[in-house]
Motif scaffolding. Structure first.
Motif, PDB file in Angstrom:
ATOM      1  N   ARG A 164      89.277 -89.315 -44.220  1.00  0.00           N
ATOM      2  CA  ARG A 164      89.108 -88.640 -42.916  1.00  0.00           C
ATOM      3  C   ARG A 164      88.559 -89.577 -41.847  1.00  0.00           C
ATOM      4  NH1 ARG A 164      87.469 -83.991 -45.679  1.00  0.00           N
ATOM      5  NH2 ARG A 164      85.275 -84.601 -45.629  1.00  0.00           N
TER       6      ARG A 164
ATOM      7  N   LYS B 291      86.880 -87.536 -48.114  1.00  0.00           N
ATOM      8  CA  LYS B 291      85.786 -87.839 -47.183  1.00  0.00           C
ATOM      9  C   LYS B 291      85.985 -89.221 -46.543  1.00  0.00           C
ATOM     10  CE  LYS B 291      80.838 -87.878 -46.779  1.00  0.00           C
ATOM     11  NZ  LYS B 291      79.555 -87.497 -47.234  1.00  0.00           N
TER      12      LYS B 291
ATOM     13  N   ASP C 229      96.925 -86.978 -47.850  1.00  0.00           N
ATOM     14  CA  ASP C 229      95.726 -86.228 -48.234  1.00  0.00           C
ATOM     15  C   ASP C 229      95.352 -86.588 -49.662  1.00  0.00           C
ATOM     16  OD1 ASP C 229      96.974 -84.462 -50.083  1.00  0.00           O
ATOM     17  OD2 ASP C 229      97.669 -83.232 -48.419  1.00  0.00           O
TER      18      ASP C 229
ATOM     19  N   ASP D  67      92.046 -91.947 -40.304  1.00  0.00           N
ATOM     20  CA  ASP D  67      93.233 -91.188 -40.719  1.00  0.00           C
ATOM     21  C   ASP D  67      94.523 -91.869 -40.248  1.00  0.00           C
ATOM     22  OD1 ASP D  67      93.175 -90.709 -38.048  1.00  0.00           O
ATOM     23  OD2 ASP D  67      92.651 -88.585 -38.185  1.00  0.00           O
TER      24      ASP D  67
END
Ligand SMILES: Cc1cc2nc3c(=O)[nH]c(=O)nc-3n(C[C@H](O)[C@H](O)[C@H](O)COP(=O)(O)OP(=O)(O)OC[C@H]3O[C@@H](n4cnc5c(N)ncnc54)[C@H](O)[C@@H]3O)c2cc1C
Length: 421
Positions: free
Chosen positions: A92, A89, A75, A95
């Motif tokens: 994502r 952004k 993350d 991933d």
């Protein structure tokens, strides 16, 4: 010229004189961009240019030759540079499950280590590079190397990419030239100059994930090869803790290396740029504060101080810390005076490291700084200042921790650029 370019020189050259997409840089981000550009727009002419004799060199040397492809928990908190929201952004869109599936499809199964890092099951970084090159060619991308790009210029019909080999025109250009770390791999930072010439700003560049140096006569340099778990804190001049990492620290003949030193290096160097009075402090006994450790020393009775330290630290380090605190290692705990206790507690739990510098871009795994994400439209990785130009990988102002995070950024941003061009 390498085998790739030498095998089919005429047809490839002719086919590539004009292109739909030119990708500058066949590293991690550029190859993924090439694969997805080719797959997304079948029949389009995708040309990848790389200045190095061997493209994808960094993939091969990564992770000690094993290539830490990604991490099972990615993350934005593992990154620095641009804003976490902007980084998230992009991450994502491609991933970790997508990354694992992508490499599996390319024939590279990934295996998770206890640390959460994912490596190719074969343990061969070259398998990752080879699979990416193969997939890019299968997607009909022509990979030309060595083809160093000196300039990219914007004109009414698109962008012109030029170098000593000639020039190519295309409506879309992806700049995936990496950073400045390990320049002999081909990434020497020229991409930043190209981006600047097209109107981008470049935030200050400095080495990250880089070993730190100490004075030659510092006791740590005599402990070369020793690795311990420790906490490193970056401290401001006013005593505020700015960042902290706990993990493996490796003593070397020049100073310090190992995962937590590499992780904290970018925060230390950045803070130092802001304020030269910034310091780096080590706690060799992460669970203890100086006060708690002093208290503990009061209770060791007849046990010598070095005997006590050896319960949780290697003997060589225990002896060196006693010497640094000016305490005889054989002193029984009950004979230790207050000043000695205090000095030893500081040496063990709050030792300021007289860092003299870092090993520079030649030894840094990544470059901090670059093109700020606010200058890029994150849905497409297209430049907001130069239409038709897309940017991905390390050239962006994004750098991650040790653990596969930098490649994950390269895969994700390369994917977004590739499907968008
Ligand atoms: C020793 C080492 C170990 C690493 N290990 C890991 C790891 O295990 N896991 C991890 O996540 N990250 C690791 N990294 C970081 C990771 O390699 C990079 O973050 C990643 O390669 C960046 O990808 P990129 O495609 O943006 O740039 P690069 O991989 O650097 O590729 C850029 C390409 O552009 C080419 N190029 C540059 N300028 C030009 C030009 N003017 N014209 C034409 N071509 C040009 C270069 O030749 C190069 O092939 C490591 C880095 C190093 C140095």
């Amino acid at each position: 010229m390498t085998a790739t370019a030498a095998k089919r020189p005429r047809s490839t050259e002719a086919q590539c004189r004009e292109a739909d997409v030119v990708i500058v840089g066949a590293g991690a981000a550029g190859l993924v961009a090439a694969i997805w550009a080719g797959r997304s727009a079948r029949g389009s002419r995708v040309v990848v240019l790389d200045g190095a004799r061997k493209p994808g060199a960094k993939i091969v040397i990564a992770g000690g030759g094993r290539c830490n492809v990604t991490h099972d928990h990615v993350d934005a908190s593992a990154y620095a540079g641009s804003s976490p929201r902007a980084i998230a952004k992009v991450l994502r869109r491609f991933d970790v499950p997508k990354t694992i599936a992508f490499f599996e499809e390319l024939g590279v199964d990934l295996e998770r280590e206890a640390t959460g890092k994912l490596f190719p099951a074969t343990g061969r970084a070259a398998a990752v590079r080879d699979a990416l090159l193969r997939a890019a060619r299968e997607a009909n991308a022509a990979i030309l190397h060595p083809r160093r790009v000196e300039t990219v210029t914007a004109g009414p019909g698109g962008l012109a990419v030029a170098g000593p080999w000639g020039s190519l025109h295309a409506p879309r250009v992806v700049l995936a030239t990496g950073g400045r770390s390990v320049p002999k791999s081909g990434s020497d930072g020229h991409g930043y100059e190209i981006a600047r010439s097209l109107g981008h700003t470049i935030t200050p560049l400095f080495p990250a994930l880089v070993p730190l140096t100490l004075r030659k006569d510092h006791f740590i340099t005599r402990l070369a090869g020793l690795s311990v778990e420790a906490t490193l804190d970056v401290m401001s001049a006013t005593g505020k803790r700015l960042s902290s990492f706990t993990g493996s620290v490796l003593c070397t003949h020049f100073g310090l290396s190992g995962p937590s030193v590499l992780d904290i290096s970018r925060f230390y160097i950045e803070a130092l740029i802001d304020d030269p009075r910034t310091s780096l402090v080590i706690n060799w006994f992460p669970e203890r504060t100086p006060g708690a450790f002093e208290h503990e020393l009061l209770a060791i009775g007849n046990t010598s101080v070095s005997g006590h330290l050896r319960r949780f630290l290697p003997g060589r380090l225990a002896g060196a810390l006693c010497a640094a605190a000016n305490v005889h290692p054989k002193t029984p705990g009950h004979q230790l005076c207050r000043d000695g206790r205090r000095a030893l507690a500081r040496a063990v739990t709050r030792l300021t490291l007289p860092i003299t510098g870092n090993r520079g871009f030649d030894h840094a795994e990544v470059t901090a700084g670059g093109i700020p994400l606010k200058e890029i439209c994150l849905d497409t990785m297209e430049s907001r200042v130069c239409p038709g130009l897309h940017l991905c990988g390390e050239i962006c102002d994004v750098d991650g921790r040790i653990g596969g995070f930098n490649f994950q950024w390269a895969w994700a941003s390369g994917y977004v650029a590739g499907v968008s061009v």
